[in-house]
Every structure is written in structure tokens, then in C-alpha cells.
Design an enzyme around this catalytic site. Structure first.
Site, mmCIF file in Angstrom:
data_model
loop_
_atom_site.group_PDB
_atom_site.id
_atom_site.type_symbol
_atom_site.label_atom_id
_atom_site.label_comp_id
_atom_site.label_asym_id
_atom_site.label_seq_id
_atom_site.Cartn_x
_atom_site.Cartn_y
_atom_site.Cartn_z
ATOM 1 N N GLU A 78 -3.507 -3.645 15.825
ATOM 2 C CA GLU A 78 -4.356 -3.281 14.685
ATOM 3 C C GLU A 78 -5.530 -4.255 14.536
ATOM 4 O O GLU A 78 -6.633 -3.846 14.177
ATOM 5 C CB GLU A 78 -3.514 -3.227 13.403
ATOM 6 C CG GLU A 78 -2.565 -2.027 13.409
ATOM 7 C CD GLU A 78 -1.594 -1.998 12.241
ATOM 8 O OE1 GLU A 78 -1.655 -2.896 11.367
ATOM 9 O OE2 GLU A 78 -0.761 -1.071 12.195
ATOM 10 N N LYS A 114 -6.801 0.081 0.843
ATOM 11 C CA LYS A 114 -7.229 1.453 1.114
ATOM 12 C C LYS A 114 -8.316 1.897 0.127
ATOM 13 O O LYS A 114 -8.533 1.242 -0.899
ATOM 14 C CB LYS A 114 -6.002 2.368 1.060
ATOM 15 C CG LYS A 114 -4.964 2.056 2.156
ATOM 16 C CD LYS A 114 -3.765 2.987 2.058
ATOM 17 C CE LYS A 114 -2.718 2.671 3.130
ATOM 18 N NZ LYS A 114 -1.544 3.573 3.049
ATOM 19 N N ARG A 158 2.400 -2.192 -4.747
ATOM 20 C CA ARG A 158 2.468 -0.734 -4.916
ATOM 21 C C ARG A 158 3.115 -0.351 -6.249
ATOM 22 O O ARG A 158 2.744 0.652 -6.846
ATOM 23 C CB ARG A 158 3.187 -0.113 -3.716
ATOM 24 C CG ARG A 158 2.268 -0.046 -2.485
ATOM 25 C CD ARG A 158 3.044 0.187 -1.234
ATOM 26 N NE ARG A 158 2.183 0.519 -0.088
ATOM 27 C CZ ARG A 158 2.618 0.541 1.161
ATOM 28 N NH1 ARG A 158 3.879 0.258 1.433
ATOM 29 N NH2 ARG A 158 1.795 0.855 2.148
ATOM 30 N N ASN A 187 -1.582 4.705 -1.966
ATOM 31 C CA ASN A 187 -0.691 3.588 -2.297
ATOM 32 C C ASN A 187 -1.338 2.221 -2.063
ATOM 33 O O ASN A 187 -0.660 1.225 -1.859
ATOM 34 C CB ASN A 187 0.636 3.734 -1.551
ATOM 35 C CG ASN A 187 0.474 3.742 -0.048
ATOM 36 O OD1 ASN A 187 -0.654 3.624 0.453
ATOM 37 N ND2 ASN A 187 1.562 3.859 0.672
ATOM 38 N N TYR A 224 -3.451 5.828 12.686
ATOM 39 C CA TYR A 224 -2.299 6.619 12.231
ATOM 40 C C TYR A 224 -1.771 7.570 13.306
ATOM 41 O O TYR A 224 -1.185 8.603 12.975
ATOM 42 C CB TYR A 224 -2.661 7.383 10.955
ATOM 43 C CG TYR A 224 -2.635 6.512 9.710
ATOM 44 C CD1 TYR A 224 -1.517 5.743 9.388
ATOM 45 C CD2 TYR A 224 -3.727 6.463 8.846
ATOM 46 C CE1 TYR A 224 -1.490 4.936 8.259
ATOM 47 C CE2 TYR A 224 -3.704 5.667 7.699
ATOM 48 C CZ TYR A 224 -2.580 4.906 7.413
ATOM 49 O OH TYR A 224 -2.539 4.122 6.286
ATOM 50 N N THR A 251 6.702 2.317 0.345
ATOM 51 C CA THR A 251 5.573 3.243 0.510
ATOM 52 C C THR A 251 5.211 3.960 -0.795
ATOM 53 O O THR A 251 4.036 4.054 -1.151
ATOM 54 C CB THR A 251 5.916 4.293 1.589
ATOM 55 O OG1 THR A 251 6.359 3.616 2.755
ATOM 56 C CG2 THR A 251 4.717 5.148 1.927
ATOM 57 N N HIS A 274 -2.172 -1.051 3.214
ATOM 58 C CA HIS A 274 -1.460 -0.890 4.485
ATOM 59 C C HIS A 274 -1.180 -2.288 5.021
ATOM 60 O O HIS A 274 -1.996 -3.188 4.837
ATOM 61 C CB HIS A 274 -2.320 -0.141 5.513
ATOM 62 C CG HIS A 274 -1.839 -0.362 6.921
ATOM 63 N ND1 HIS A 274 -0.819 0.360 7.457
ATOM 64 C CD2 HIS A 274 -2.199 -1.287 7.852
ATOM 65 C CE1 HIS A 274 -0.570 -0.096 8.682
ATOM 66 N NE2 HIS A 274 -1.404 -1.092 8.950
HETATM 67 N N1 LIG Z 1 5.655 11.724 2.734
HETATM 68 C C1 LIG Z 1 4.402 11.291 2.587
HETATM 69 N N2 LIG Z 1 3.522 11.979 1.831
HETATM 70 C C2 LIG Z 1 2.248 11.561 1.689
HETATM 71 N N3 LIG Z 1 1.744 10.443 2.274
HETATM 72 C C3 LIG Z 1 2.577 9.726 3.034
HETATM 73 C C4 LIG Z 1 3.945 10.099 3.231
HETATM 74 N N4 LIG Z 1 4.528 9.184 4.036
HETATM 75 C C5 LIG Z 1 3.578 8.310 4.323
HETATM 76 N N5 LIG Z 1 2.402 8.596 3.727
HETATM 77 C C6 LIG Z 1 1.144 7.852 3.852
HETATM 78 O O1 LIG Z 1 1.030 7.403 5.205
HETATM 79 C C7 LIG Z 1 1.009 5.971 5.242
HETATM 80 C C8 LIG Z 1 1.752 5.491 6.470
HETATM 81 O O2 LIG Z 1 3.108 5.861 6.378
HETATM 82 P P1 LIG Z 1 4.250 4.812 6.756
HETATM 83 O O3 LIG Z 1 5.503 5.574 6.814
HETATM 84 O O4 LIG Z 1 3.794 4.008 7.921
HETATM 85 O O5 LIG Z 1 4.311 3.935 5.418
HETATM 86 P P2 LIG Z 1 4.235 2.393 5.211
HETATM 87 O O6 LIG Z 1 4.557 1.669 6.466
HETATM 88 O O7 LIG Z 1 4.957 2.075 3.951
HETATM 89 O O8 LIG Z 1 2.758 2.232 4.833
HETATM 90 P P3 LIG Z 1 1.600 1.542 5.670
HETATM 91 O O9 LIG Z 1 1.798 1.904 7.109
HETATM 92 O O10 LIG Z 1 0.368 2.158 5.048
HETATM 93 O O11 LIG Z 1 1.796 0.091 5.357
HETATM 94 C C9 LIG Z 1 1.655 5.551 3.915
HETATM 95 O O12 LIG Z 1 1.285 4.260 3.502
HETATM 96 C C10 LIG Z 1 1.119 6.612 2.971
HETATM 97 O O13 LIG Z 1 -0.239 6.337 2.607
HETATM 98 MG MG LIG Z 2 3.404 1.987 8.368
#
Ligand SMILES: Nc1ncnc2c1ncn2[C@@H]1O[C@H](COP(=O)(O)OP(=O)(O)OP(=O)(O)O)[C@@H](O)[C@H]1O
Ligand SMILES: [Mg+2]
Length: 136
Positions: free
Chosen positions: A127, A10, A103, A113, A50, A92, A116
Site C-alpha cells: 500500500e 477516507k 470508528r 467508516n 480494493y 469495520t 483504512h
Molecule cells: N458489508 C459491507 N458493506 C458496505 N461496505 C463494506 C462492507 N464490508 C466492507 N466495506 C467497506 O470496504 C472496506 C474494506 O473492507 P474490509 O473488510 O477490508 O474492512 P476493514 O479491514 O475493516 O477496513 P479497511 O480495509 O478499510 O481498514 C471497509 O472499510 C468498508 O469501507
Molecule cells: Mg481491510
């Protein structure tokens, strides 16, 4: 089975010169980089990527973040790559991520973080089509 997953380093990871360190984490675990490019995500591609988070309270912050500067899109290949990459990335939030994960080492916040990764083989295919349409 040898499979493919899609990773994004990212904007925070690219800005902080972490591309090499992050890719090493995957390569050191036997995964192979088979495609790689730097690009600035448009709002359109970010919203498609997203779409599952649309309407959540962090959505606008997430779109602003992911489009603010170039990111590095990567296709990784290896045994059980989807699962492996998620293990290597960690949870996450850096507060929840296990020691040794990307992370835990590098992420600064839940939004910023660093990485992705696709969460299923099906989402990996979608994707890859979204971020690497030239391969289709
Ligand atoms: N509660 C939150 N507050 C702020 N940002 C968030 C929060 N939850 C998720 N994100 C952001 O949105 C992204 C996608 O959320 P998701 O729940 O899919 O997490 P993930 O699967 O761990 O991460 P990714 O999809 O990026 O691999 C996260 O990686 C983070 O950057
Ligand atoms: Mg995710």
C-alpha cells in the site's frame, strides 16, 4: 520492532473536518506521522487498493465513495504499528466498533467508516508503494 503502516482518512473524514481529530488518535498513542498528503483517488488506484473486494456486492459503492472527494494518505511509524492502528480504528462497522475507537466515535456506516489501515506488514509495504510511489 519499529514498523510502518499506511492509513487513509477516507473522503467522509476529510469532508467532515476530522483530519486533526483522527491524526490525534494515532499521535496520542505514540505513533509518528512520517508522510502525509491530500489527494483525490483515481478509479485506477482505488481498484488496485480494493482488488480483494472486486465482485462483492458493496464493491461499486466502495469505489464510488473512496473516489468522490479528496482523502488523506498517511504513513505511520511505531512499535507494532499495524496491530496498534487497527485497534485504534476499531471494527469495520460503527455498530461493532468498541468505545473509544475512531470508528465508534466518527463512522456513520459500514462503508463510510472514516479510516483504512493496512492489515499486515506485507500489505503495508504494497500500500505504501501504491499510494506513495514517489518514495520508491
Ligand atoms: N458489508 C459491507 N458493506 C458496505 N461496505 C463494506 C462492507 N464490508 C466492507 N466495506 C467497506 O470496504 C472496506 C474494506 O473492507 P474490509 O473488510 O477490508 O474492512 P476493514 O479491514 O475493516 O477496513 P479497511 O480495509 O478499510 O481498514 C471497509 O472499510 C468498508 O469501507
Ligand atoms: Mg481491510
Amino acid at each position: 520492532m519499529v514498523e510502518k503502516s499506511m492509513v487513509l482518512i477516507k473522503p467522509d473524514g476529510v469532508e467532515r473536518n476530522l483530519i486533526g481529530n483522527i491524526i490525534s488518535c494515532y499521535e496520542d498513542n505514540g505513533l509518528k506521522v512520517v508522510q502525509l498528503k491530500l489527494m483525490k483517488a483515481t478509479r485506477e488506484i482505488a481498484e488496485k487498493h480494493y482488488s480483494q473486494h472486486k465482485g462483492k456486492d458493496f464493491y461499486e459503492e466502495l469505489i464510488t465513495f473512496i473516489t468522490r472527494s479528496p482523502l488523506c494518505a498517511i504513513i505511520l511509524q511505531g512499535e507494532d504499528v499495524v496491530e496498534q492502528v487497527r485497534r485504534i480504528n476499531g471494527a469495520t462497522s460503527p455498530d461493532d466498533a468498541e468505545e473509544g475507537t475512531i470508528r465508534h466515535r466518527y463512522a456513520r456506516s459500514k462503508t463510510e467508516n472514516c479510516v483504512h489501515a493496512s492489515d499486515t506488514l506485507e500489505s503495508a509495504k504494497a500500500e505504501i508503494n501504491l499510494w506513495f510511489p514517489e518514495l520508491g
